[in-house]
Design a protein around this motif. Structure first.
Motif, PDB file in Angstrom:
ATOM      1  N   PRO A  97       0.826  -1.209   0.000  1.00  0.00           N
ATOM      2  CA  PRO A  97       0.000   0.000   0.000  1.00  0.00           C
ATOM      3  C   PRO A  97       0.861   1.260   0.000  1.00  0.00           C
ATOM      4  O   PRO A  97       1.900   1.324   0.675  1.00  0.00           O
ATOM      5  N   LEU A  98       0.440   2.257  -0.760  1.00  0.00           N
ATOM      6  CA  LEU A  98       1.203   3.491  -0.900  1.00  0.00           C
ATOM      7  C   LEU A  98       0.823   4.481   0.193  1.00  0.00           C
ATOM      8  O   LEU A  98      -0.357   4.659   0.509  1.00  0.00           O
ATOM      9  N   GLY A  99       1.818   5.118   0.783  1.00  0.00           N
ATOM     10  CA  GLY A  99       1.562   6.153   1.769  1.00  0.00           C
ATOM     11  C   GLY A  99       0.909   5.651   3.039  1.00  0.00           C
ATOM     12  O   GLY A  99       0.183   6.388   3.699  1.00  0.00           O
ATOM     13  N   ARG A 100       1.190   4.412   3.424  1.00  0.00           N
ATOM     14  CA  ARG A 100       0.537   3.834   4.601  1.00  0.00           C
ATOM     15  C   ARG A 100       1.526   3.469   5.710  1.00  0.00           C
ATOM     16  O   ARG A 100       1.143   2.833   6.680  1.00  0.00           O
ATOM     17  N   LEU A 210       1.099  -8.207  12.769  1.00  0.00           N
ATOM     18  CA  LEU A 210      -0.252  -7.983  12.266  1.00  0.00           C
ATOM     19  C   LEU A 210      -0.336  -6.525  11.818  1.00  0.00           C
ATOM     20  O   LEU A 210      -0.183  -5.609  12.626  1.00  0.00           O
ATOM     21  N   ALA A 211      -0.552  -6.315  10.523  1.00  0.00           N
ATOM     22  CA  ALA A 211      -0.640  -4.960   9.978  1.00  0.00           C
ATOM     23  C   ALA A 211      -2.107  -4.621   9.720  1.00  0.00           C
ATOM     24  O   ALA A 211      -2.785  -5.301   8.940  1.00  0.00           O
ATOM     25  N   ILE A 212      -2.597  -3.577  10.388  1.00  0.00           N
ATOM     26  CA  ILE A 212      -3.941  -3.059  10.161  1.00  0.00           C
ATOM     27  C   ILE A 212      -3.780  -1.824   9.286  1.00  0.00           C
ATOM     28  O   ILE A 212      -3.199  -0.822   9.711  1.00  0.00           O
ATOM     29  N   ILE A 213      -4.299  -1.869   8.067  1.00  0.00           N
ATOM     30  CA  ILE A 213      -4.000  -0.850   7.057  1.00  0.00           C
ATOM     31  C   ILE A 213      -5.256  -0.045   6.741  1.00  0.00           C
ATOM     32  O   ILE A 213      -6.151  -0.511   6.026  1.00  0.00           O
ATOM     33  N   PRO A 214      -5.373   1.172   7.278  1.00  0.00           N
ATOM     34  CA  PRO A 214      -6.541   2.009   6.984  1.00  0.00           C
ATOM     35  C   PRO A 214      -6.560   2.450   5.520  1.00  0.00           C
ATOM     36  O   PRO A 214      -5.535   2.461   4.841  1.00  0.00           O
ATOM     37  N   ASP A 215      -7.745   2.865   5.083  1.00  0.00           N
ATOM     38  CA  ASP A 215      -7.934   3.195   3.670  1.00  0.00           C
ATOM     39  C   ASP A 215      -7.658   4.671   3.357  1.00  0.00           C
ATOM     40  O   ASP A 215      -8.311   5.263   2.507  1.00  0.00           O
ATOM     41  N   PHE A 216      -6.694   5.264   4.033  1.00  0.00           N
ATOM     42  CA  PHE A 216      -6.276   6.618   3.680  1.00  0.00           C
ATOM     43  C   PHE A 216      -4.770   6.718   3.818  1.00  0.00           C
ATOM     44  O   PHE A 216      -4.132   5.898   4.477  1.00  0.00           O
ATOM     45  N   GLU A 217      -4.195   7.720   3.166  1.00  0.00           N
ATOM     46  CA  GLU A 217      -2.751   7.881   3.155  1.00  0.00           C
ATOM     47  C   GLU A 217      -2.315   8.999   4.098  1.00  0.00           C
ATOM     48  O   GLU A 217      -3.055   9.949   4.338  1.00  0.00           O
ATOM     49  N   VAL A 218      -1.103   8.858   4.618  1.00  0.00           N
ATOM     50  CA  VAL A 218      -0.436   9.930   5.357  1.00  0.00           C
ATOM     51  C   VAL A 218       0.939  10.094   4.725  1.00  0.00           C
ATOM     52  O   VAL A 218       1.745   9.164   4.747  1.00  0.00           O
ATOM     53  N   SER A 219       1.202  11.248   4.155  1.00  0.00           N
ATOM     54  CA  SER A 219       2.510  11.452   3.535  1.00  0.00           C
ATOM     55  C   SER A 219       3.583  11.590   4.614  1.00  0.00           C
ATOM     56  O   SER A 219       3.332  12.127   5.701  1.00  0.00           O
ATOM     57  N   THR A 220       4.771  11.107   4.301  1.00  0.00           N
ATOM     58  CA  THR A 220       5.879  11.232   5.247  1.00  0.00           C
ATOM     59  C   THR A 220       6.160  12.689   5.561  1.00  0.00           C
ATOM     60  O   THR A 220       6.436  13.051   6.711  1.00  0.00           O
ATOM     61  N   ALA A 221       6.089  13.530   4.530  1.00  0.00           N
ATOM     62  CA  ALA A 221       6.370  14.955   4.746  1.00  0.00           C
ATOM     63  C   ALA A 221       5.383  15.562   5.739  1.00  0.00           C
ATOM     64  O   ALA A 221       5.764  16.292   6.658  1.00  0.00           O
ATOM     65  N   LYS A 222       4.097  15.247   5.584  1.00  0.00           N
ATOM     66  CA  LYS A 222       3.080  15.787   6.496  1.00  0.00           C
ATOM     67  C   LYS A 222       3.272  15.224   7.902  1.00  0.00           C
ATOM     68  O   LYS A 222       3.118  15.943   8.900  1.00  0.00           O
ATOM     69  N   ALA A 223       3.619  13.938   7.990  1.00  0.00           N
ATOM     70  CA  ALA A 223       3.813  13.317   9.297  1.00  0.00           C
ATOM     71  C   ALA A 223       5.006  13.912  10.025  1.00  0.00           C
ATOM     72  O   ALA A 223       5.054  13.910  11.263  1.00  0.00           O
ATOM     73  N   ARG A 224       5.981  14.418   9.288  1.00  0.00           N
ATOM     74  CA  ARG A 224       7.128  15.062   9.922  1.00  0.00           C
ATOM     75  C   ARG A 224       6.830  16.508  10.303  1.00  0.00           C
ATOM     76  O   ARG A 224       7.395  17.042  11.259  1.00  0.00           O
ATOM     77  N   GLU A 225       5.950  17.137   9.557  1.00  0.00           N
ATOM     78  CA  GLU A 225       5.602  18.527   9.855  1.00  0.00           C
ATOM     79  C   GLU A 225       4.974  18.680  11.231  1.00  0.00           C
ATOM     80  O   GLU A 225       5.117  19.735  11.865  1.00  0.00           O
ATOM     81  N   VAL A 226       4.257  17.659  11.692  1.00  0.00           N
ATOM     82  CA  VAL A 226       3.564  17.780  12.977  1.00  0.00           C
ATOM     83  C   VAL A 226       4.485  17.522  14.166  1.00  0.00           C
ATOM     84  O   VAL A 226       4.083  17.722  15.317  1.00  0.00           O
TER      85      VAL A 226
END
Length: 353
Positions: A97-100, A210-226
């Motif tokens: 999955p991309l962006g997960r 066990l990987a639980i993979i939600p159906d939305f993406e979080v970009s690495t850049a955005k995750a670092r901004e916070v």
């Protein structure tokens, strides 16, 4: 024909922010054929790309733009090969999955480095391949895990900013102009030897992911901004104490659930990324070894939003609890039970069909 297989990866594993990574048994596959009797086509860099799998409708098949082939081109140009060999065809199959938070970009970069190695007949060993991968993907935890396999600890040496200044180097998070197009004829910055360092840790055979993979993406850049720009001494000590134990307790057989769960706590990235992932705080606090038999520890996988639960069994019940919590936020999920990918990236030459 060559088949390259690159595992996905989960980084951080709780307190190990930007330090530890785990290769997991979901594989990016790259099938490479080179028909030398084809006509040269410099406009396409002598390469055609096909793609199947996750996000196929959004993947750019132009070899000048695709991250995987651009990375391969970087490796080739560092060795004075301006294009792919005539008649190169690359078929990418990607289930990651991309962006997960499962290392999709790291796998693409490692796959691209290996592709360049194969197409250029360069015969680079894995330590040198790691240098090239780290010039593109600045997350050694994902890259080293994907390349070498298993459970790894890593760090990245500081690089001179001038090494990253030229447009021929395709950065994974902030891509410059495509590496193809008008050829400058310049040799890109060649990686120094030993950019990054890694060490494999042992992993108890009972523990699965066990990987639980939600159906939305979080970009690495955005995750670092916070994330904050600085941390308190108290929070840093909290993470360092747990990280010091975690790399050892995950090798204990039988696993100690209480110790692993405690050692996977984090104050550096997960609390801040909860703003991007609805329900994260509640999931991390409520899904515990005391509430779910078989659970050992739980964390955000990479930048998220995937949740990684380490467990010895009871996967269905653990998954259902986490999926139900996400459902309260209007989020659907899929889940997979994965094992450590001990072999890392492999490349096998096969007879042409």
């Amino acid at each position: 024909m060559w088949t390259i297989k690159v595992p996905c990866s989960s980084a951080n594993i709780g307190p190990g922010f930007d330090v530890i990574g785990l290769a997991l048994s979901m594989y990016l596959e790259i099938h490479v054929t080179i028909k030398s009797d084809s006509q040269p086509d410099p406009s396409s860099l002598n390469c055609t790309v096909a793609y199947t799998g996750v996000g196929a409708e959004d993947i750019d098949l132009n070899p000048s733009n695709n991250l995987l082939t651009r990375t391969a081109l970087y490796v080739l140009r560092c060795h004075n090969q301006r294009t792919f060999p005539v008649g190169t065809h690359v078929h990418i199959h990607n289930p990651i999955p991309l962006g997960r938070g499962l290392g999709s970009s790291g796998a693409a970069v490692v796959g691209g480095v290996m592709l360049g190695n194969v197409c250029g007949k360069l015969d680079l060993d894995k330590p040198r391949l790691l240098d090239f991968a780290l010039m593109v993907e600045r997350h050694p935890d994902n890259v080293a895990a994907a390349l070498y396999g298993g459970f790894v600890g890593t760090y990245l040496n500081e690089l001179n900013p001038e090494d990253m200044a030229r447009k021929e180097v395709p950065l994974a998070e902030v891509l410059p102009q495509p590496a193809g197009g008008e050829d400058t004829g310049l040799v890109p910055p060649i990686p120094p030897n030993g950019i990054g360092h890694f060490r494999r840790f042992d992993w108890a055979k009972e523990i699965k992911a066990l990987a639980i993979i939600p159906d939305f993406e979080v970009s690495t850049a955005k995750a670092r901004e916070v994330l904050p720009t600085s941390y308190s001494r108290k929070d840093m000590i909290f993470n360092l104490q747990r990280l010091a134990l975690l790399t050892t307790v995950l090798s204990d057989s039988p696993p100690n659930a209480e110790l692993i769960y405690s050692a996977m706590q984090d104050k550096i990235h997960q609390p801040y990324r909860a703003t991007l992932i609805p329900g994260l705080t509640d999931i991390l606090q409520s899904v515990t070894p005391s509430t779910h038999k078989g659970l050992l520890g739980i964390c955000l996988s990479g930048a998220g939003p995937t949740i990684l639960a380490l467990a010895t069994g009871n996967f269905d019940a653990i998954a259902e609890t986490i999926i139900s919590r996400f459902k309260q936020e209007g989020i659907t999920c899929q889940w997979k039970v994965l094992e450590p990918a001990e072999d890392g990236t492999t490349c096998v030459e096969e007879p042409d069909k």
